[in-house]
Design a protein around this motif. Structure first.
Motif, PDB file in Angstrom:
ATOM      1  N   THR A 169      96.544  58.919 -52.134  1.00  9.98           N
ATOM      2  CA  THR A 169      97.021  59.482 -53.401  1.00  9.98           C
ATOM      3  C   THR A 169      97.364  60.961 -53.224  1.00  9.98           C
ATOM      4  OG1 THR A 169      95.736  57.912 -54.699  1.00  9.98           O
ATOM      5  CG2 THR A 169      96.366  59.974 -55.793  1.00  9.98           C
ATOM      6  N   THR A 170      98.576  61.328 -53.622  1.00  8.64           N
ATOM      7  CA  THR A 170      98.998  62.728 -53.525  1.00  8.64           C
ATOM      8  C   THR A 170      98.983  63.425 -54.880  1.00  8.64           C
ATOM      9  OG1 THR A 170     101.316  62.053 -53.642  1.00  8.64           O
ATOM     10  CG2 THR A 170     100.373  62.383 -51.442  1.00  8.64           C
ATOM     11  N   SER A 171      98.936  62.660 -55.982  1.00 13.87           N
ATOM     12  CA  SER A 171      98.778  63.235 -57.316  1.00 13.87           C
ATOM     13  C   SER A 171      98.315  62.149 -58.271  1.00 13.87           C
ATOM     14  CB  SER A 171     100.070  63.886 -57.826  1.00 13.87           C
ATOM     15  OG  SER A 171     101.046  62.902 -58.094  1.00 13.87           O
ATOM     16  N   VAL A 172      97.761  62.589 -59.393  1.00 23.67           N
ATOM     17  CA  VAL A 172      97.332  61.673 -60.451  1.00 23.67           C
ATOM     18  C   VAL A 172      98.032  62.105 -61.729  1.00 23.67           C
ATOM     19  CG1 VAL A 172      95.380  60.824 -61.815  1.00 23.67           C
ATOM     20  CG2 VAL A 172      95.090  61.252 -59.359  1.00 23.67           C
ATOM     21  N   LYS A 173      98.533  61.118 -62.486  1.00 25.62           N
ATOM     22  CA  LYS A 173      99.215  61.382 -63.757  1.00 25.62           C
ATOM     23  C   LYS A 173      98.470  60.725 -64.909  1.00 25.62           C
ATOM     24  CE  LYS A 173     104.012  61.432 -62.140  1.00 25.62           C
ATOM     25  NZ  LYS A 173     105.337  60.801 -62.318  1.00 25.62           N
ATOM     26  N   TRP A 174      98.390  61.446 -66.027  1.00 25.28           N
ATOM     27  CA  TRP A 174      97.941  60.893 -67.290  1.00 25.28           C
ATOM     28  C   TRP A 174      99.179  60.837 -68.164  1.00 25.28           C
ATOM     29  CZ3 TRP A 174      95.161  63.835 -64.128  1.00 25.28           C
ATOM     30  CH2 TRP A 174      93.833  63.448 -63.866  1.00 25.28           C
ATOM     31  N   ILE A 175      99.520  59.662 -68.648  1.00 25.01           N
ATOM     32  CA  ILE A 175     100.695  59.488 -69.502  1.00 25.01           C
ATOM     33  C   ILE A 175     100.201  59.071 -70.885  1.00 25.01           C
ATOM     34  CG2 ILE A 175     102.883  58.272 -69.830  1.00 25.01           C
ATOM     35  CD1 ILE A 175     102.747  57.765 -66.718  1.00 25.01           C
ATOM     36  N   ALA A 176     100.381  59.949 -71.850  1.00 32.97           N
ATOM     37  CA  ALA A 176      99.960  59.675 -73.219  1.00 32.97           C
ATOM     38  C   ALA A 176     101.190  59.286 -74.029  1.00 32.97           C
ATOM     39  CB  ALA A 176      99.285  60.904 -73.814  1.00 32.97           C
ATOM     40  N   THR A 177     101.105  58.154 -74.685  1.00 32.93           N
ATOM     41  CA  THR A 177     102.225  57.645 -75.482  1.00 32.93           C
ATOM     42  C   THR A 177     101.900  57.802 -76.956  1.00 32.93           C
ATOM     43  OG1 THR A 177     102.717  56.043 -73.747  1.00 32.93           O
ATOM     44  CG2 THR A 177     103.685  55.635 -75.918  1.00 32.93           C
ATOM     45  N   ARG A 178     102.819  58.452 -77.683  1.00 34.25           N
ATOM     46  CA  ARG A 178     102.625  58.701 -79.106  1.00 34.25           C
ATOM     47  C   ARG A 178     102.692  57.404 -79.892  1.00 34.25           C
ATOM     48  NH1 ARG A 178     105.213  59.635 -83.964  1.00 34.25           N
ATOM     49  NH2 ARG A 178     104.503  61.433 -85.164  1.00 34.25           N
ATOM     50  N   GLY A 179     101.773  57.256 -80.835  1.00 31.57           N
ATOM     51  CA  GLY A 179     101.805  56.128 -81.757  1.00 31.57           C
ATOM     52  C   GLY A 179     102.817  56.377 -82.859  1.00 31.57           C
ATOM     53  N   THR A 180     102.568  55.833 -84.039  1.00 33.67           N
ATOM     54  CA  THR A 180     103.561  55.861 -85.110  1.00 33.67           C
ATOM     55  C   THR A 180     103.483  57.050 -86.052  1.00 33.67           C
ATOM     56  OG1 THR A 180     102.111  54.492 -86.474  1.00 33.67           O
ATOM     57  CG2 THR A 180     103.757  53.340 -85.129  1.00 33.67           C
ATOM     58  N   SER A 181     102.423  57.877 -85.940  1.00 33.91           N
ATOM     59  CA  SER A 181     102.280  58.961 -86.904  1.00 33.91           C
ATOM     60  C   SER A 181     101.412  60.084 -86.337  1.00 33.91           C
ATOM     61  CB  SER A 181     101.667  58.413 -88.203  1.00 33.91           C
ATOM     62  OG  SER A 181     101.660  59.421 -89.203  1.00 33.91           O
ATOM     63  N   PHE A 182     101.093  61.050 -87.193  1.00 33.23           N
ATOM     64  CA  PHE A 182     100.354  62.250 -86.771  1.00 33.23           C
ATOM     65  C   PHE A 182      98.888  61.984 -86.448  1.00 33.23           C
ATOM     66  CE2 PHE A 182      99.349  62.031 -91.229  1.00 33.23           C
ATOM     67  CZ  PHE A 182      98.067  62.555 -91.330  1.00 33.23           C
ATOM     68  N   THR A 183      98.352  60.816 -86.794  1.00 35.62           N
ATOM     69  CA  THR A 183      96.944  60.519 -86.513  1.00 35.62           C
ATOM     70  C   THR A 183      96.795  59.804 -85.164  1.00 35.62           C
ATOM     71  OG1 THR A 183      97.098  58.485 -87.793  1.00 35.62           O
ATOM     72  CG2 THR A 183      96.248  60.463 -88.938  1.00 35.62           C
ATOM     73  N   GLY A 184      97.489  60.336 -84.149  1.00 33.77           N
ATOM     74  CA  GLY A 184      97.471  59.717 -82.828  1.00 33.77           C
ATOM     75  C   GLY A 184      97.169  60.677 -81.697  1.00 33.77           C
ATOM     76  N   ASP A 185      96.453  61.789 -81.967  1.00 33.60           N
ATOM     77  CA  ASP A 185      96.151  62.762 -80.914  1.00 33.60           C
ATOM     78  C   ASP A 185      95.237  62.147 -79.848  1.00 33.60           C
ATOM     79  OD1 ASP A 185      97.575  64.475 -82.524  1.00 33.60           O
ATOM     80  OD2 ASP A 185      95.880  65.748 -83.049  1.00 33.60           O
ATOM     81  N   ILE A 186      95.592  62.330 -78.573  1.00 33.26           N
ATOM     82  CA  ILE A 186      94.828  61.823 -77.434  1.00 33.26           C
ATOM     83  C   ILE A 186      94.378  63.018 -76.609  1.00 33.26           C
ATOM     84  CG2 ILE A 186      94.964  60.477 -75.292  1.00 33.26           C
ATOM     85  CD1 ILE A 186      97.079  58.716 -76.715  1.00 33.26           C
ATOM     86  N   SER A 187      93.081  63.069 -76.261  1.00 33.18           N
ATOM     87  CA  SER A 187      92.504  64.226 -75.575  1.00 33.18           C
ATOM     88  C   SER A 187      91.934  63.848 -74.211  1.00 33.18           C
ATOM     89  CB  SER A 187      91.388  64.828 -76.429  1.00 33.18           C
ATOM     90  OG  SER A 187      91.833  65.089 -77.747  1.00 33.18           O
ATOM     91  N   ILE A 188      91.992  64.811 -73.261  1.00 31.25           N
ATOM     92  CA  ILE A 188      91.495  64.631 -71.892  1.00 31.25           C
ATOM     93  C   ILE A 188      90.706  65.882 -71.518  1.00 31.25           C
ATOM     94  CG2 ILE A 188      92.154  64.316 -69.469  1.00 31.25           C
ATOM     95  CD1 ILE A 188      94.849  63.200 -70.556  1.00 31.25           C
ATOM     96  N   ASP A 189      89.610  65.710 -70.771  1.00 30.76           N
ATOM     97  CA  ASP A 189      88.806  66.856 -70.351  1.00 30.76           C
ATOM     98  C   ASP A 189      88.051  66.532 -69.064  1.00 30.76           C
ATOM     99  OD1 ASP A 189      87.728  69.404 -70.426  1.00 30.76           O
ATOM    100  OD2 ASP A 189      86.540  69.091 -72.228  1.00 30.76           O
ATOM    101  N   SER A 190      87.547  67.565 -68.418  1.00 27.03           N
ATOM    102  CA  SER A 190      86.638  67.481 -67.270  1.00 27.03           C
ATOM    103  C   SER A 190      87.126  66.515 -66.195  1.00 27.03           C
ATOM    104  CB  SER A 190      85.230  67.102 -67.742  1.00 27.03           C
ATOM    105  OG  SER A 190      84.763  68.058 -68.664  1.00 27.03           O
ATOM    106  N   ILE A 191      88.255  66.851 -65.593  1.00 22.96           N
ATOM    107  CA  ILE A 191      88.882  66.026 -64.558  1.00 22.96           C
ATOM    108  C   ILE A 191      88.306  66.381 -63.195  1.00 22.96           C
ATOM    109  CG2 ILE A 191      91.050  65.593 -63.341  1.00 22.96           C
ATOM    110  CD1 ILE A 191      92.460  66.230 -66.045  1.00 22.96           C
TER     111      ILE A 191
END
Length: 192
Positions: A155-177
């Protein structure tokens, strides 16, 4: 008489991150808007924050460590279109002779969460290793969830791909990698 072996040259070190990669989004490594990204590239709606996200009824109420100054990365879904993706990617990682262990924390609270996908990449070829879809946490104040998985030694890199849902109540959070050499994958036994 035993044959004489010629000495071998020491392997050269590549100009990549050596050993483990860690990012808690708290330590400034630059100035301005990129200072808390740990050298990671990010696109679209990804941003860092300490405290709650900008919208109510979604996102985390603070970073995984639980302090008021603990920063984390998240996608802000107050704008954008359904299905829009935001990508967070590590800088180039050093390959190892052992599989690597990827650890990170995620928080997915909200009525319109899309999905979070993790890919391991070898150059430009990426393979999905993990995915969560929809709300995984009951509220912004819910405890973060840790994910741990093996990724290939190459592995040369890791990706996190967050896909937006249908509205503003779809925030996705990432920490401590953390990405670190982790030994060998346990064998799979055929019990049948």
């Amino acid at each position: 008489m035993a044959p004489t072996l010629a000495p071998t040259a020491a392997p050269s070190l590549s100009p990549t991150v050596q050993g483990a990669f860690r990012c808690d989004f708290n330590t400034p490594v630059a100035t301005g808007a990129t200072q808390y990204w740990c050298g990671m590239s990010h696109s679209n709606q990804f941003r860092t924050n300490a405290g709650r996200t900008g919208s109510t009824a979604t996102g985390a109420s603070g970073g995984q460590e639980g302090t008021t100054t603990d920063r984390y990365a998240y996608i802000e879904t107050s704008s954008g279109s359904t299905g829009a993706t935001s990508v967070l990617e590590t800088p180039q990682l050093a390959t190892t002779p052992l599989v690597q262990v990827l650890d990170f924390y995620y928080h997915m609270a909200g009525a319109t969460i899309g999905n979070l996908t993790v890919q391991s990449c070898v150059g430009t070829v990426c393979t999905t290793q993990w995915m969560q879809t929809g709300a995984q946490h009951a509220a912004e104040t819910s405890a973060w969830t840790q994910a741990s998985l093996f990724v290939p030694a190459t592995t040369t890199s890791v990706k996190w791909i967050a896909t937006r849902g249908t509205s503003f109540t779809g925030d996705i959070s990432i920490d401590s990698i953390s990405v670190a050499p982790g030994g060998t994958i346990p064998p799979i036994f055929n019990c049948g």
